[in-house]
Write a protein that holds these residues in place. Structure first.
Motif, PDB file in Angstrom:
ATOM      1  N   LEU A  99      41.167  47.659  40.380  1.00 49.08           N
ATOM      2  CA  LEU A  99      40.976  48.524  39.214  1.00 49.08           C
ATOM      3  C   LEU A  99      42.250  49.613  39.278  1.00 49.08           C
ATOM      4  O   LEU A  99      42.236  50.334  38.230  1.00 49.08           O
ATOM      5  N   ARG A 100      42.864  49.834  40.311  1.00 48.60           N
ATOM      6  CA  ARG A 100      43.908  50.739  40.102  1.00 48.60           C
ATOM      7  C   ARG A 100      44.930  50.361  39.240  1.00 48.60           C
ATOM      8  O   ARG A 100      45.712  51.203  38.733  1.00 48.60           O
ATOM      9  N   THR A 101      44.730  48.944  38.730  1.00 51.35           N
ATOM     10  CA  THR A 101      46.061  48.446  37.980  1.00 51.35           C
ATOM     11  C   THR A 101      45.543  48.874  36.389  1.00 51.35           C
ATOM     12  O   THR A 101      46.249  48.513  35.501  1.00 51.35           O
ATOM     13  N   ASN A 210      28.761  46.736  24.789  1.00 48.55           N
ATOM     14  CA  ASN A 210      30.139  47.069  25.036  1.00 48.55           C
ATOM     15  C   ASN A 210      30.839  45.859  25.915  1.00 48.55           C
ATOM     16  O   ASN A 210      30.413  44.935  26.445  1.00 48.55           O
ATOM     17  N   GLU A 211      32.394  46.007  26.270  1.00 46.91           N
ATOM     18  CA  GLU A 211      33.069  45.370  27.212  1.00 46.91           C
ATOM     19  C   GLU A 211      33.384  46.201  28.310  1.00 46.91           C
ATOM     20  O   GLU A 211      33.903  47.298  28.248  1.00 46.91           O
ATOM     21  N   PHE A 212      33.153  45.563  29.705  1.00 46.89           N
ATOM     22  CA  PHE A 212      33.377  46.557  30.713  1.00 46.89           C
ATOM     23  C   PHE A 212      34.216  45.880  31.695  1.00 46.89           C
ATOM     24  O   PHE A 212      34.410  44.511  31.806  1.00 46.89           O
ATOM     25  N   ASN A 213      34.962  46.683  32.521  1.00 42.81           N
ATOM     26  CA  ASN A 213      35.929  46.245  33.831  1.00 42.81           C
ATOM     27  C   ASN A 213      35.058  45.886  34.691  1.00 42.81           C
ATOM     28  O   ASN A 213      35.483  45.301  35.697  1.00 42.81           O
ATOM     29  N   GLY A 244      37.417  40.873  35.019  1.00 38.18           N
ATOM     30  CA  GLY A 244      36.557  42.138  35.264  1.00 38.18           C
ATOM     31  C   GLY A 244      35.573  41.704  36.554  1.00 38.18           C
ATOM     32  O   GLY A 244      35.484  40.619  36.756  1.00 38.18           O
ATOM     33  N   ILE A 245      35.070  42.824  37.042  1.00 37.48           N
ATOM     34  CA  ILE A 245      34.125  42.635  38.481  1.00 37.48           C
ATOM     35  C   ILE A 245      32.844  42.735  38.175  1.00 37.48           C
ATOM     36  O   ILE A 245      32.283  43.545  37.499  1.00 37.48           O
ATOM     37  N   LEU A 246      31.850  41.713  38.675  1.00 34.73           N
ATOM     38  CA  LEU A 246      30.791  41.891  38.719  1.00 34.73           C
ATOM     39  C   LEU A 246      30.004  42.063  40.279  1.00 34.73           C
ATOM     40  O   LEU A 246      30.431  41.089  41.164  1.00 34.73           O
ATOM     41  N   GLY A 247      29.276  42.858  40.390  1.00 37.91           N
ATOM     42  CA  GLY A 247      28.440  43.032  41.768  1.00 37.91           C
ATOM     43  C   GLY A 247      26.986  42.631  41.696  1.00 37.91           C
ATOM     44  O   GLY A 247      26.288  43.418  40.783  1.00 37.91           O
TER      45      GLY A 247
END
Lengths: 277, 191
Positions: A99-101, A210-213, A244-247
Protein backbone atom coordinates in the motif's frame (compact mmCIF):
# COMPACT_ATOMS: atom_id res chain seq x y z
CA UNK A 1 -52.29 -38.03 8.54
CA UNK A 2 -49.19 -39.68 9.95
CA UNK A 3 -46.68 -37.57 11.87
CA UNK A 4 -43.62 -36.68 9.82
CA UNK A 5 -40.13 -35.73 10.88
CA UNK A 6 -40.13 -32.57 13.06
CA UNK A 7 -37.37 -31.20 10.87
CA UNK A 8 -39.54 -31.17 7.80
CA UNK A 9 -42.21 -28.78 9.05
CA UNK A 10 -39.60 -26.44 10.56
CA UNK A 11 -37.76 -26.24 7.23
CA UNK A 12 -41.01 -25.38 5.41
CA UNK A 13 -41.89 -22.71 7.99
CA UNK A 14 -38.46 -21.10 7.72
CA UNK A 15 -38.70 -21.03 3.93
CA UNK A 16 -42.08 -19.30 4.17
CA UNK A 17 -40.81 -16.80 6.74
CA UNK A 18 -37.81 -15.80 4.62
CA UNK A 19 -39.88 -15.63 1.44
CA UNK A 20 -42.44 -13.42 3.18
CA UNK A 21 -39.76 -11.06 4.51
CA UNK A 22 -38.20 -10.83 1.07
CA UNK A 23 -41.50 -10.14 -0.71
CA UNK A 24 -42.73 -7.61 1.83
CA UNK A 25 -39.61 -5.85 3.12
CA UNK A 26 -37.04 -6.62 0.40
CA UNK A 27 -34.41 -8.07 2.76
CA UNK A 28 -33.16 -11.32 1.30
CA UNK A 29 -32.06 -13.95 3.84
CA UNK A 30 -33.04 -16.88 1.63
CA UNK A 31 -29.45 -17.85 0.88
CA UNK A 32 -28.07 -17.48 4.36
CA UNK A 33 -26.31 -20.54 5.85
CA UNK A 34 -29.21 -22.51 7.27
CA UNK A 35 -27.74 -23.93 10.49
CA UNK A 36 -26.63 -20.62 12.02
CA UNK A 37 -29.69 -18.79 10.65
CA UNK A 38 -31.99 -21.33 12.28
CA UNK A 39 -30.32 -20.77 15.66
CA UNK A 40 -30.72 -17.01 15.34
CA UNK A 41 -34.36 -17.38 14.31
CA UNK A 42 -35.06 -19.52 17.37
CA UNK A 43 -33.37 -16.94 19.60
CA UNK A 44 -35.69 -14.31 18.12
CA UNK A 45 -38.73 -16.58 18.57
CA UNK A 46 -37.96 -16.83 22.30
CA UNK A 47 -37.26 -13.10 22.64
CA UNK A 48 -40.53 -12.23 20.87
CA UNK A 49 -42.55 -14.57 23.08
CA UNK A 50 -43.95 -16.60 20.24
CA UNK A 51 -43.74 -20.37 19.97
CA UNK A 52 -43.25 -21.31 16.36
CA UNK A 53 -41.57 -20.01 13.22
CA UNK A 54 -45.05 -19.40 11.81
CA UNK A 55 -45.92 -17.35 14.90
CA UNK A 56 -42.85 -15.22 14.28
CA UNK A 57 -43.83 -14.88 10.63
CA UNK A 58 -47.16 -13.34 11.54
CA UNK A 59 -45.58 -10.91 13.99
CA UNK A 60 -42.73 -9.87 11.69
CA UNK A 61 -45.04 -9.25 8.72
CA UNK A 62 -47.67 -7.31 10.65
CA UNK A 63 -45.43 -5.34 13.00
CA UNK A 64 -42.61 -3.27 11.42
CA UNK A 65 -41.03 -2.73 14.86
CA UNK A 66 -40.69 -6.49 15.18
CA UNK A 67 -39.05 -6.56 11.75
CA UNK A 68 -36.53 -3.96 12.95
CA UNK A 69 -35.63 -6.16 15.89
CA UNK A 70 -35.44 -9.17 13.58
CA UNK A 71 -33.03 -7.29 11.31
CA UNK A 72 -30.91 -6.19 14.22
CA UNK A 73 -30.65 -9.72 15.60
CA UNK A 74 -29.58 -11.04 12.23
CA UNK A 75 -27.05 -8.35 11.48
CA UNK A 76 -25.34 -7.55 14.75
CA UNK A 77 -22.10 -9.38 14.97
CA UNK A 78 -19.95 -9.77 18.00
CA UNK A 79 -16.96 -7.56 17.35
CA UNK A 80 -14.16 -5.78 19.16
CA UNK A 81 -11.28 -3.43 18.48
CA UNK A 82 -8.24 -5.24 17.15
CA UNK A 83 -10.13 -8.52 17.21
CA UNK A 84 -7.72 -11.28 16.16
CA UNK A 85 -4.52 -9.30 16.84
CA UNK A 86 -2.56 -11.68 14.61
CA UNK A 87 -4.51 -10.40 11.60
CA UNK A 88 -3.32 -6.84 12.19
CA UNK A 89 0.28 -7.99 12.56
CA UNK A 90 0.05 -9.85 9.25
CA UNK A 91 -1.62 -6.84 7.63
CA UNK A 92 1.24 -4.60 8.80
CA UNK A 93 3.85 -7.05 7.52
CA UNK A 94 2.31 -8.14 4.23
CA UNK A 95 -0.18 -5.53 3.04
CA UNK A 96 1.29 -2.22 4.21
CA UNK A 97 4.48 -2.49 2.06
CA UNK A 98 2.24 -2.91 -1.00
CA UNK A 99 0.00 0.00 0.00
CA UNK A 100 2.96 2.34 0.56
CA UNK A 101 3.52 2.37 -3.19
CA UNK A 102 0.05 3.85 -3.85
CA UNK A 103 -0.56 7.61 -3.94
CA UNK A 104 -4.13 7.11 -2.75
CA UNK A 105 -5.66 4.09 -0.99
CA UNK A 106 -9.33 3.29 -1.25
CA UNK A 107 -10.55 0.78 1.34
CA UNK A 108 -13.90 -0.99 1.61
CA UNK A 109 -14.80 -2.51 4.97
CA UNK A 110 -17.79 -4.69 4.09
CA UNK A 111 -20.04 -5.74 6.97
CA UNK A 112 -18.53 -3.26 9.42
CA UNK A 113 -21.18 -3.78 12.14
CA UNK A 114 -20.69 -1.26 14.98
CA UNK A 115 -17.37 -0.01 13.64
CA UNK A 116 -14.79 -1.30 16.12
CA UNK A 117 -12.71 -2.96 13.42
CA UNK A 118 -12.97 0.07 11.13
CA UNK A 119 -11.43 2.32 13.77
CA UNK A 120 -8.79 -0.33 14.44
CA UNK A 121 -7.81 -0.19 10.78
CA UNK A 122 -7.80 3.63 10.86
CA UNK A 123 -5.39 3.53 13.81
CA UNK A 124 -3.15 1.05 12.03
CA UNK A 125 -3.05 3.18 8.87
CA UNK A 126 -2.31 6.26 10.97
CA UNK A 127 0.60 4.55 12.70
CA UNK A 128 1.98 3.47 9.34
CA UNK A 129 1.82 7.08 8.13
CA UNK A 130 -0.78 6.27 5.47
CA UNK A 131 -4.05 7.45 6.95
CA UNK A 132 -3.96 10.88 5.31
CA UNK A 133 -3.78 9.11 1.92
CA UNK A 134 -6.68 6.76 2.46
CA UNK A 135 -10.42 6.79 2.41
CA UNK A 136 -12.30 4.02 4.20
CA UNK A 137 -15.81 3.14 3.02
CA UNK A 138 -17.44 1.20 5.84
CA UNK A 139 -20.72 -0.48 4.99
CA UNK A 140 -23.36 -2.61 6.63
CA UNK A 141 -26.90 -3.55 5.65
CA UNK A 142 -28.28 -2.35 8.96
CA UNK A 143 -28.70 1.37 9.51
CA UNK A 144 -29.04 1.04 13.27
CA UNK A 145 -25.56 -0.45 13.64
CA UNK A 146 -24.19 2.14 11.20
CA UNK A 147 -25.50 4.97 13.38
CA UNK A 148 -23.68 3.42 16.30
CA UNK A 149 -20.52 2.99 14.26
CA UNK A 150 -20.66 6.60 13.10
CA UNK A 151 -21.02 7.88 16.67
CA UNK A 152 -17.66 6.27 17.44
CA UNK A 153 -18.34 5.78 21.13
CA UNK A 154 -17.06 2.61 22.72
CA UNK A 155 -18.08 1.48 26.22
CA UNK A 156 -15.30 2.55 28.54
CA UNK A 157 -15.20 -0.76 30.41
CA UNK A 158 -14.13 -2.56 27.24
CA UNK A 159 -11.13 -0.31 26.62
CA UNK A 160 -8.87 -2.20 29.01
CA UNK A 161 -9.30 -5.41 27.01
CA UNK A 162 -8.96 -3.52 23.71
CA UNK A 163 -5.71 -1.99 24.95
CA UNK A 164 -4.36 -5.52 25.38
CA UNK A 165 -5.47 -6.46 21.86
CA UNK A 166 -3.96 -3.23 20.52
CA UNK A 167 -0.59 -4.11 22.02
CA UNK A 168 -0.78 -7.71 20.79
CA UNK A 169 -1.65 -6.35 17.35
CA UNK A 170 1.66 -4.51 17.19
CA UNK A 171 0.37 -1.11 18.33
CA UNK A 172 3.16 1.45 18.32
CA UNK A 173 1.86 4.13 20.59
CA UNK A 174 -0.23 4.71 23.69
CA UNK A 175 -3.73 3.43 22.92
CA UNK A 176 -5.33 6.16 25.03
CA UNK A 177 -4.12 8.75 22.52
CA UNK A 178 -6.84 7.59 20.14
CA UNK A 179 -9.86 8.32 22.29
CA UNK A 180 -11.17 10.74 24.86
CA UNK A 181 -13.41 9.70 27.72
CA UNK A 182 -16.83 11.25 27.15
CA UNK A 183 -20.51 10.36 27.44
CA UNK A 184 -19.68 7.37 29.68
CA UNK A 185 -17.66 5.97 26.82
CA UNK A 186 -14.48 6.30 24.86
CA UNK A 187 -15.02 8.69 21.97
CA UNK A 188 -12.76 7.94 19.01
CA UNK A 189 -10.79 11.13 18.25
CA UNK A 190 -12.00 13.12 15.30
CA UNK A 191 -8.76 12.99 13.29
CA UNK A 192 -9.29 9.22 13.02
CA UNK A 193 -12.82 9.62 11.78
CA UNK A 194 -12.41 12.21 9.08
CA UNK A 195 -11.45 9.78 6.31
CA UNK A 196 -14.16 7.23 7.06
CA UNK A 197 -17.48 7.18 5.22
CA UNK A 198 -20.19 5.01 6.79
CA UNK A 199 -22.93 4.00 4.42
CA UNK A 200 -25.62 1.33 4.02
CA UNK A 201 -24.87 -1.46 1.57
CA UNK A 202 -26.35 -4.92 1.33
CA UNK A 203 -23.93 -7.53 -0.02
CA UNK A 204 -26.84 -9.75 -1.02
CA UNK A 205 -28.88 -7.28 -3.06
CA UNK A 206 -26.65 -4.27 -3.87
CA UNK A 207 -24.11 -3.96 -6.67
CA UNK A 208 -20.48 -2.88 -6.68
CA UNK A 209 -20.14 0.87 -6.03
CA UNK A 210 -16.46 1.65 -6.59
CA UNK A 211 -13.03 0.15 -7.21
CA UNK A 212 -10.85 -0.46 -4.19
CA UNK A 213 -7.24 -1.13 -3.31
CA UNK A 214 -8.25 -3.01 -0.18
CA UNK A 215 -11.41 -4.89 0.76
CA UNK A 216 -11.90 -6.33 4.23
CA UNK A 217 -14.81 -8.73 4.58
CA UNK A 218 -14.01 -10.75 7.66
CA UNK A 219 -16.41 -13.29 9.20
CA UNK A 220 -19.29 -12.01 7.10
CA UNK A 221 -19.44 -14.65 4.37
CA UNK A 222 -19.63 -17.45 6.95
CA UNK A 223 -23.31 -16.56 7.39
CA UNK A 224 -24.04 -17.20 3.70
CA UNK A 225 -24.58 -20.50 1.91
CA UNK A 226 -22.27 -21.60 -0.85
CA UNK A 227 -24.19 -20.16 -3.79
CA UNK A 228 -24.53 -16.76 -2.11
CA UNK A 229 -20.86 -16.83 -1.14
CA UNK A 230 -20.05 -17.37 -4.79
CA UNK A 231 -22.16 -14.38 -5.80
CA UNK A 232 -20.59 -12.15 -3.17
CA UNK A 233 -17.10 -13.29 -4.14
CA UNK A 234 -17.91 -12.12 -7.65
CA UNK A 235 -18.96 -8.73 -6.25
CA UNK A 236 -15.78 -8.45 -4.17
CA UNK A 237 -13.62 -9.49 -7.11
CA UNK A 238 -15.24 -6.93 -9.39
CA UNK A 239 -14.82 -4.23 -6.76
CA UNK A 240 -11.11 -4.89 -6.29
CA UNK A 241 -8.43 -3.42 -8.53
CA UNK A 242 -5.83 -5.75 -9.99
CA UNK A 243 -3.16 -6.24 -7.28
CA UNK A 244 -5.68 -5.06 -4.71
CA UNK A 245 -5.79 -6.79 -1.31
CA UNK A 246 -8.63 -8.87 0.12
CA UNK A 247 -8.80 -9.83 3.80
CA UNK A 248 -11.13 -12.63 4.92
CA UNK A 249 -11.75 -14.20 8.35
CA UNK A 250 -9.19 -16.62 9.75
CA UNK A 251 -11.18 -19.75 8.89
CA UNK A 252 -12.71 -18.63 5.63
CA UNK A 253 -11.23 -20.03 2.47
CA UNK A 254 -11.02 -19.21 -1.21
CA UNK A 255 -10.56 -22.90 -1.96
CA UNK A 256 -14.24 -23.67 -2.35
CA UNK A 257 -14.87 -20.75 -4.73
CA UNK A 258 -14.42 -20.20 -8.46
CA UNK A 259 -12.17 -17.20 -7.75
CA UNK A 260 -9.32 -19.13 -6.15
CA UNK A 261 -7.07 -18.76 -9.20
CA UNK A 262 -7.58 -15.01 -9.40
CA UNK A 263 -5.76 -14.44 -6.14
CA UNK A 264 -2.40 -15.21 -4.57
CA UNK A 265 -2.00 -15.67 -0.84
CA UNK A 266 -0.10 -12.91 0.92
CA UNK A 267 -0.63 -14.61 4.29
CA UNK A 268 -2.14 -18.08 4.35
CA UNK A 269 -2.85 -18.18 8.11
CA UNK A 270 -4.62 -14.83 8.24
CA UNK A 271 -6.33 -15.21 4.85
CA UNK A 272 -4.89 -12.09 3.24
CA UNK A 273 -5.06 -12.36 -0.56
CA UNK A 274 -3.94 -10.26 -3.51
CA UNK A 275 -5.84 -10.11 -6.75
CA UNK A 276 -3.49 -11.11 -9.56
CA UNK A 277 -5.80 -11.65 -12.51
CA UNK B 1 -27.64 -47.92 9.28
CA UNK B 2 -25.23 -45.85 7.23
CA UNK B 3 -23.73 -43.29 9.57
CA UNK B 4 -22.31 -40.07 8.13
CA UNK B 5 -20.74 -38.30 11.06
CA UNK B 6 -19.49 -38.88 14.59
CA UNK B 7 -19.62 -35.75 16.75
CA UNK B 8 -17.60 -35.62 19.95
CA UNK B 9 -17.95 -33.07 22.76
CA UNK B 10 -15.30 -32.59 25.43
CA UNK B 11 -14.30 -29.90 27.90
CA UNK B 12 -12.12 -30.02 31.00
CA UNK B 13 -9.83 -33.06 30.76
CA UNK B 14 -10.82 -33.55 27.15
CA UNK B 15 -7.33 -33.39 25.73
CA UNK B 16 -6.37 -36.86 26.95
CA UNK B 17 -9.82 -38.35 26.39
CA UNK B 18 -10.06 -37.10 22.80
CA UNK B 19 -6.51 -38.25 22.10
CA UNK B 20 -7.35 -41.72 23.44
CA UNK B 21 -10.37 -41.97 21.13
CA UNK B 22 -8.59 -40.66 18.05
CA UNK B 23 -5.56 -42.90 18.50
CA UNK B 24 -7.84 -45.96 18.48
CA UNK B 25 -9.81 -45.03 15.35
CA UNK B 26 -8.97 -47.22 12.34
CA UNK B 27 -7.63 -46.08 8.98
CA UNK B 28 -10.28 -45.72 6.24
CA UNK B 29 -12.97 -44.78 8.74
CA UNK B 30 -16.13 -44.55 6.60
CA UNK B 31 -17.53 -41.56 8.52
CA UNK B 32 -16.33 -38.04 9.30
CA UNK B 33 -15.46 -37.06 12.87
CA UNK B 34 -16.15 -33.57 14.24
CA UNK B 35 -14.87 -32.49 17.64
CA UNK B 36 -16.14 -29.67 19.82
CA UNK B 37 -13.46 -29.27 22.46
CA UNK B 38 -13.71 -26.21 24.69
CA UNK B 39 -10.51 -24.22 24.25
CA UNK B 40 -9.13 -20.74 24.88
CA UNK B 41 -10.01 -18.25 22.20
CA UNK B 42 -6.41 -17.59 21.28
CA UNK B 43 -5.24 -21.21 21.32
CA UNK B 44 -3.29 -22.01 18.17
CA UNK B 45 -2.30 -25.08 16.18
CA UNK B 46 -0.76 -26.80 19.20
CA UNK B 47 -3.92 -28.82 19.86
CA UNK B 48 -4.01 -30.12 16.28
CA UNK B 49 -0.35 -31.17 16.43
CA UNK B 50 -0.93 -32.92 19.75
CA UNK B 51 -3.94 -34.87 18.46
CA UNK B 52 -2.31 -35.64 15.10
CA UNK B 53 0.72 -37.21 16.77
CA UNK B 54 -1.14 -40.38 17.74
CA UNK B 55 -3.89 -40.50 15.10
CA UNK B 56 -3.66 -42.35 11.78
CA UNK B 57 -6.49 -40.17 10.45
CA UNK B 58 -5.75 -36.62 9.27
CA UNK B 59 -6.74 -34.07 11.95
CA UNK B 60 -7.68 -30.57 10.75
CA UNK B 61 -9.27 -27.40 11.95
CA UNK B 62 -12.55 -27.06 10.09
CA UNK B 63 -12.81 -24.20 7.60
CA UNK B 64 -16.06 -22.57 6.59
CA UNK B 65 -17.99 -24.54 3.91
CA UNK B 66 -15.42 -27.35 3.94
CA UNK B 67 -16.93 -30.60 2.61
CA UNK B 68 -17.68 -33.28 5.22
CA UNK B 69 -15.53 -36.10 3.94
CA UNK B 70 -15.22 -39.50 5.64
CA UNK B 71 -11.95 -40.57 7.23
CA UNK B 72 -11.04 -37.07 8.40
CA UNK B 73 -11.13 -35.59 11.91
CA UNK B 74 -12.34 -31.98 11.99
CA UNK B 75 -11.77 -29.81 15.04
CA UNK B 76 -13.86 -26.74 15.86
CA UNK B 77 -11.55 -23.71 15.56
CA UNK B 78 -10.93 -21.56 18.63
CA UNK B 79 -13.48 -18.76 19.16
CA UNK B 80 -15.91 -20.01 16.46
CA UNK B 81 -18.97 -22.23 16.63
CA UNK B 82 -18.73 -25.25 14.34
CA UNK B 83 -22.02 -26.19 12.62
CA UNK B 84 -22.98 -29.06 10.36
CA UNK B 85 -24.94 -28.49 7.15
CA UNK B 86 -25.90 -31.29 4.75
CA UNK B 87 -22.57 -32.00 3.03
CA UNK B 88 -20.37 -29.35 4.58
CA UNK B 89 -19.33 -27.52 7.72
CA UNK B 90 -20.19 -23.91 8.53
CA UNK B 91 -18.76 -21.55 11.14
CA UNK B 92 -20.30 -18.75 13.13
CA UNK B 93 -19.12 -16.01 15.48
CA UNK B 94 -22.47 -15.80 17.26
CA UNK B 95 -22.45 -15.22 21.00
CA UNK B 96 -21.15 -18.03 23.20
CA UNK B 97 -23.76 -20.65 24.17
CA UNK B 98 -23.56 -21.96 27.76
CA UNK B 99 -20.46 -19.74 28.06
CA UNK B 100 -18.75 -21.67 25.29
CA UNK B 101 -17.58 -20.92 21.77
CA UNK B 102 -17.15 -23.44 20.26
CA UNK B 103 -20.32 -24.80 21.84
CA UNK B 104 -20.97 -28.54 21.86
CA UNK B 105 -24.76 -27.99 21.78
CA UNK B 106 -24.44 -25.92 18.59
CA UNK B 107 -22.36 -28.64 16.91
CA UNK B 108 -24.62 -31.51 18.04
CA UNK B 109 -27.96 -29.81 17.29
CA UNK B 110 -26.88 -28.81 13.79
CA UNK B 111 -25.55 -32.33 13.14
CA UNK B 112 -28.94 -33.77 14.14
CA UNK B 113 -30.69 -31.30 11.83
CA UNK B 114 -28.45 -32.12 8.89
CA UNK B 115 -28.08 -35.90 9.20
CA UNK B 116 -30.91 -37.01 11.53
CA UNK B 117 -30.48 -40.72 12.39
CA UNK B 118 -27.10 -40.92 10.65
CA UNK B 119 -25.32 -39.21 13.57
CA UNK B 120 -23.41 -40.72 16.48
CA UNK B 121 -22.93 -38.28 19.37
CA UNK B 122 -20.34 -38.82 22.12
CA UNK B 123 -20.02 -36.79 25.32
CA UNK B 124 -16.72 -37.05 27.16
CA UNK B 125 -15.24 -35.47 30.29
CA UNK B 126 -15.99 -31.87 31.27
CA UNK B 127 -17.06 -29.43 33.97
CA UNK B 128 -20.07 -27.99 32.20
CA UNK B 129 -23.53 -29.00 31.04
CA UNK B 130 -22.76 -28.10 27.43
CA UNK B 131 -23.66 -30.91 25.05
CA UNK B 132 -26.58 -32.34 27.05
CA UNK B 133 -29.22 -30.53 24.99
CA UNK B 134 -27.45 -31.38 21.77
CA UNK B 135 -27.18 -35.06 22.66
CA UNK B 136 -30.91 -35.12 23.46
CA UNK B 137 -31.65 -33.68 20.01
CA UNK B 138 -29.46 -36.30 18.31
CA UNK B 139 -31.45 -38.96 20.14
CA UNK B 140 -34.81 -37.35 19.35
CA UNK B 141 -33.90 -37.34 15.66
CA UNK B 142 -33.01 -41.04 15.74
CA UNK B 143 -29.22 -40.88 16.14
CA UNK B 144 -27.04 -42.98 18.43
CA UNK B 145 -25.83 -41.52 21.72
CA UNK B 146 -22.80 -42.47 23.79
CA UNK B 147 -21.60 -41.03 27.10
CA UNK B 148 -18.29 -41.63 28.81
CA UNK B 149 -18.85 -43.51 32.10
CA UNK B 150 -18.69 -40.66 34.62
CA UNK B 151 -16.43 -42.40 37.14
CA UNK B 152 -13.87 -42.94 34.39
CA UNK B 153 -13.92 -39.28 33.34
CA UNK B 154 -11.39 -36.74 34.59
CA UNK B 155 -14.37 -34.54 35.34
CA UNK B 156 -17.77 -36.30 35.61
CA UNK B 157 -20.05 -33.23 35.47
CA UNK B 158 -20.57 -33.12 31.71
CA UNK B 159 -21.18 -36.89 31.29
CA UNK B 160 -23.61 -36.83 34.24
CA UNK B 161 -25.56 -33.92 32.73
CA UNK B 162 -25.73 -35.74 29.40
CA UNK B 163 -26.94 -38.99 30.99
CA UNK B 164 -29.77 -37.05 32.68
CA UNK B 165 -30.82 -35.47 29.40
CA UNK B 166 -31.24 -38.63 27.30
CA UNK B 167 -32.95 -42.01 27.58
CA UNK B 168 -30.71 -45.03 28.05
CA UNK B 169 -27.50 -43.89 26.34
CA UNK B 170 -24.59 -46.25 25.85
CA UNK B 171 -22.52 -45.50 28.96
CA UNK B 172 -19.00 -46.75 28.36
CA UNK B 173 -15.52 -46.42 29.82
CA UNK B 174 -13.18 -44.54 27.51
CA UNK B 175 -11.42 -47.67 26.23
CA UNK B 176 -14.69 -49.29 25.14
CA UNK B 177 -16.03 -46.36 23.12
CA UNK B 178 -14.08 -47.02 19.92
CA UNK B 179 -14.82 -50.80 19.88
CA UNK B 180 -18.53 -49.92 20.23
CA UNK B 181 -18.23 -47.34 17.44
CA UNK B 182 -16.57 -49.91 15.22
CA UNK B 183 -19.37 -52.39 15.88
CA UNK B 184 -21.92 -49.76 14.83
CA UNK B 185 -20.21 -48.84 11.59
CA UNK B 186 -18.72 -52.26 10.80
CA UNK B 187 -21.09 -52.95 7.92
CA UNK B 188 -19.98 -49.70 6.29
CA UNK B 189 -16.32 -50.71 6.48
CA UNK B 190 -16.97 -54.02 4.72
CA UNK B 191 -18.58 -52.36 1.70
Amino acid sequence: MSPRHPNELEDIEIKLLLEGIYLYYGFDFRDYAMASLKRRIWNIIHAENVHTVSGLQEKVLHDPACMERFLLSLSVNVTSMFRDPSFYIAFRDKAIPVLRTYPFIRIWHAGCSTGEEVYSLAILMFEEGLYHRCRIYATDMNEAVLRKAKAGIIPLDLMQEYTQFYLQAGGKSDFSEYYTAAYNGALIRSFLRENIVFSPHNLVTDASFNEFNVILCRNVLIYFNRSLQERVHKLLYESLRTFGILGLGKHETMKTTAYENHYEELDSDEKIYRRIA
Amino acid sequence: MDFKIVVIGASLGGLNAVQTILSALPKNLPVAVAIGQHRHRSSDGELIRYLQETSVLPVREAEDKQPINPGIVFLAPADYHLLVEPGYFALSKDAPVTFARPSIDVLFESAADAYEEQVIGIILTGASSDGAKGLAKIQAYGGTVIVQKPDTAECPIMPEAAIKAVKMPQILPLAEIVPFLNSQIKSQILI
